[in-house]
Scaffold this active site. Structure first.
Site, PDB file in Angstrom:
ATOM      1  N   HIS A  61      96.889  38.507   4.882  1.00  0.00           N
ATOM      2  CA  HIS A  61      98.145  37.763   4.741  1.00  0.00           C
ATOM      3  C   HIS A  61      97.905  36.357   4.212  1.00  0.00           C
ATOM      4  O   HIS A  61      98.819  35.544   4.170  1.00  0.00           O
ATOM      5  CB  HIS A  61      98.869  37.732   6.090  1.00  0.00           C
ATOM      6  CG  HIS A  61      99.198  39.114   6.586  1.00  0.00           C
ATOM      7  ND1 HIS A  61     100.442  39.685   6.469  1.00  0.00           N
ATOM      8  CD2 HIS A  61      98.396  40.063   7.155  1.00  0.00           C
ATOM      9  CE1 HIS A  61     100.407  40.906   6.949  1.00  0.00           C
ATOM     10  NE2 HIS A  61      99.177  41.169   7.386  1.00  0.00           N
ATOM     11  N   LYS A 105      69.633  15.643   3.259  1.00  0.00           N
ATOM     12  CA  LYS A 105      69.006  14.984   4.419  1.00  0.00           C
ATOM     13  C   LYS A 105      68.347  13.679   3.982  1.00  0.00           C
ATOM     14  O   LYS A 105      68.458  12.659   4.647  1.00  0.00           O
ATOM     15  CB  LYS A 105      67.953  15.894   5.051  1.00  0.00           C
ATOM     16  CG  LYS A 105      68.531  17.048   5.838  1.00  0.00           C
ATOM     17  CD  LYS A 105      67.427  17.786   6.571  1.00  0.00           C
ATOM     18  CE  LYS A 105      67.906  19.115   7.103  1.00  0.00           C
ATOM     19  NZ  LYS A 105      66.836  19.982   7.543  1.00  0.00           N
ATOM     20  N   GLU A 149      71.266  31.174   2.383  1.00  0.00           N
ATOM     21  CA  GLU A 149      70.039  30.382   2.375  1.00  0.00           C
ATOM     22  C   GLU A 149      68.859  31.176   1.819  1.00  0.00           C
ATOM     23  O   GLU A 149      67.915  30.617   1.281  1.00  0.00           O
ATOM     24  CB  GLU A 149      69.722  29.932   3.814  1.00  0.00           C
ATOM     25  CG  GLU A 149      69.383  28.458   3.917  1.00  0.00           C
ATOM     26  CD  GLU A 149      69.295  27.971   5.363  1.00  0.00           C
ATOM     27  OE1 GLU A 149      69.915  26.948   5.654  1.00  0.00           O
ATOM     28  OE2 GLU A 149      68.612  28.601   6.185  1.00  0.00           O
TER      29      GLU A 149
HETATM   30  O1  PA5 Z   1      67.426  28.541   8.844  1.00  0.00           O
HETATM   31  C1  PA5 Z   1      67.034  27.397   8.952  1.00  0.00           C
HETATM   32  O2  PA5 Z   1      65.845  27.118   8.784  1.00  0.00           O
HETATM   33  C2  PA5 Z   1      67.978  26.254   9.297  1.00  0.00           C
HETATM   34  O3  PA5 Z   1      69.280  26.668   9.404  1.00  0.00           O
HETATM   35  C3  PA5 Z   1      67.561  25.651  10.612  1.00  0.00           C
HETATM   36  O4  PA5 Z   1      67.615  26.637  11.598  1.00  0.00           O
HETATM   37  C4  PA5 Z   1      68.458  24.481  10.979  1.00  0.00           C
HETATM   38  O5  PA5 Z   1      68.403  23.502   9.975  1.00  0.00           O
HETATM   39  C5  PA5 Z   1      68.021  23.872  12.298  1.00  0.00           C
HETATM   40  O6  PA5 Z   1      66.688  23.487  12.244  1.00  0.00           O
HETATM   41  P1  PA5 Z   1      65.888  23.162  13.567  1.00  0.00           P
HETATM   42  O7  PA5 Z   1      65.817  24.384  14.375  1.00  0.00           O
HETATM   43  O8  PA5 Z   1      64.551  22.709  13.090  1.00  0.00           O
HETATM   44  O9  PA5 Z   1      66.656  22.060  14.272  1.00  0.00           O
END
Ligand code: PA5
Length: 424
Positions: free
Chosen positions: A298, A412, A277
């Site tokens: 394996h 989303k 990310e």
């Molecule tokens: O790193 C990030 O920003 C995402 O992985 C969020 O943690 C994830 O989408 C969950 O978001 P939230 O904590 O707002 O529910």
């Protein structure tokens, strides 16, 4: 401090020509707050802030949960889940009799997975820790509604005492709900993104309930960040960041993170989110993958040894074992294993690791080694600080903002539209 061994990459690049000037500049802009996304660099100060702030409240809440419940249901996804799961599976892979069972829900939309948790939960007393910075993420929000109903049916008006909300300090649906219902709250700091939040209440509350010594984690993290502030090519975070960027430029576009401890599996999942990310944007970025050795030798060993030469391999290891386990001697030696009799499994594993490393290097896969003394609270904290800092430095070195994630919004939008969410 974490140790980095770049010798396994020496035949693939000139280790004396690594771009430490760029690593230094990236590190400096991170500390000065002059880099892109600087408003999300609060994780650098998080261990100290936790020590002076919420840590006591977290430990108190965890003690309450441990004394009255046999399970904690942790509701969260992505950065609001992977760190806690990584820590708990690494440090408490098998809960002791007195430790509550930790269930993770809200990290998907599978009714079968949810019903499996409900089945295992049975009539156990349990608490819920809902973790969502935004409060609007669909997967945890749906699961939380289901578990809220369950708590209400089980405990009536006392249900509110069984809910702990880890969320924004003042904004969002979850915070509003928590205030209206009177749930105990913990904070996901404004200046810390989900994937950098494991050393906040996001990770620490579930870890403390699982029996992990979170004070030791925070103390070790403070020391590790201090050590990692070193402004020199001896800084292991600079070494790792500079080496992987150099390898990426030479065509090694995939990094496999491997470990010989099966309990490391979810730490690798946490690492994948952190690096994927942070770095995968603007059409560039190393693709983070993971393997569990020796098991995956394996299954994936063939590909690693012989497939497209686009791989680099990073191996995490622990310098000493937590237990010893020698191979027994057998007079008959029917299985021909007496040549190993008396040798500890840890030594056999270390030899296997060396053999695999040499084979993969000769097959064209550069090997980066990362080690900490032991699989314990301090080792966990050191790995977290190291990987977070190296990730931010590596991201800046590649020219991206390591603290945003614009790409995750696309699905989303489609999903909410197709589900008929009002206002989309
Ligand atoms: O790193 C990030 O920003 C995402 O992985 C969020 O943690 C994830 O989408 C969950 O978001 P939230 O904590 O707002 O529910």
């Amino acid at each position: 401090m974490v140790k980095v061994d770049l010798s396994g990459a020496a035949s693939f690049m000139d280790l004396n020509a690594l771009d430490y000037a760029a690593a230094a500049a990236a590190h400096r802009s991170l500390l000065d707050g002059t880099g892109e996304g600087h408003e999300f660099t609060g994780w650098l100060e998080l261990p100290r802030r936790m020590q002076e702030g919420e840590l006591k409240q977290i430990i108190n809440a965890a003690q309450r949960i441990r004394s009255r419940s046999r399970a904690l249901v942790v509701v969260g996804i992505g950065g609001s889940y992977l760190g806690a799961r990584g820590a708990i599976e690494l440090l408490r892979p098998i809960p002791s009799e007195n430790d509550p069972k930790i269930f993770f829900v809200g990290n998907g939309l599978s009714p079968d997975a949810l019903s499996d948790v409900l089945l295992q939960l049975g009539d156990m007393d349990f608490d819920v820790n809902v973790i969502s910075k935004s409060g609007t993420t669909l997967e945890p929000a749906v699961s939380f509604r289901i578990f809220r109903k369950l708590l209400k049916e089980k405990y009536g008006n006392a249900a509110k005492k069984h809910i702990f909300a880890t969320t924004d300090s003042s904004r969002g649906v979850l915070k509003a709900l928590a205030d209206a219902e009177g749930w105990e709250c913990f904070v996901v700091p404004d200046d810390v993104g989900g994937r950098y939040s494991v050393l906040s209440a996001v990770g620490l509350l579930p870890m403390a309930v699982a029996g992990i010594d979170v004070k030791a984690v925070i103390n070790a993290a403070i020391k590790e960040f201090e050590a990692l502030s070193l402004q020199s090519p001896d800084n292991p975070a600079w070494q790792y960041a500079a080496a992987r960027q150099q390898l990426y430029r030479s065509g090694k576009t995939i990094e496999i993170l491997g470990c010989y401890e099966p309990s490391f599996r979810f730490m690798a999942e946490w690492w994948k989110q952190l690096y994927g990310e942070s770095e995968g944007k603007n059409g560039i970025g190393i693709y983070p993958a993971s393997v569990e050795f020796t098991a995956d030798l394996h299954s994936m060993g063939q590909y690693i040894q012989d497939g497209p030469r686009t791989l680099m391999e990073t191996i995490v290891s622990f310098e000493r074992p937590n237990v010893s386990c020698a191979v027994p001697f057998e007079m008959a030696d029917a299985d021909g294993l007496n040549y190993l009799a008396g040798r500890d499994l840890f030594d056999i594993c270390a030899t296997a690791r060396e053999a695999v490393r040499a084979a993969h290097i000769s097959g064209g896969v550069p090997n980066l080694g990362i080690s900490v003394p032991a699989r314990d609270e301090a080792g966990f904290a050191a790995l977290v600080c190291f990987f977070e800092l190296a990730c931010a430095i590596s991201g800046y070195m590649s020219g991206v903002n390591p603290f945003d994630q614009p790409g995750v919004e696309a699905y989303k939008k489609n999903m909410f539209k197709m589900l008929g969410k009002p206002g989309i």
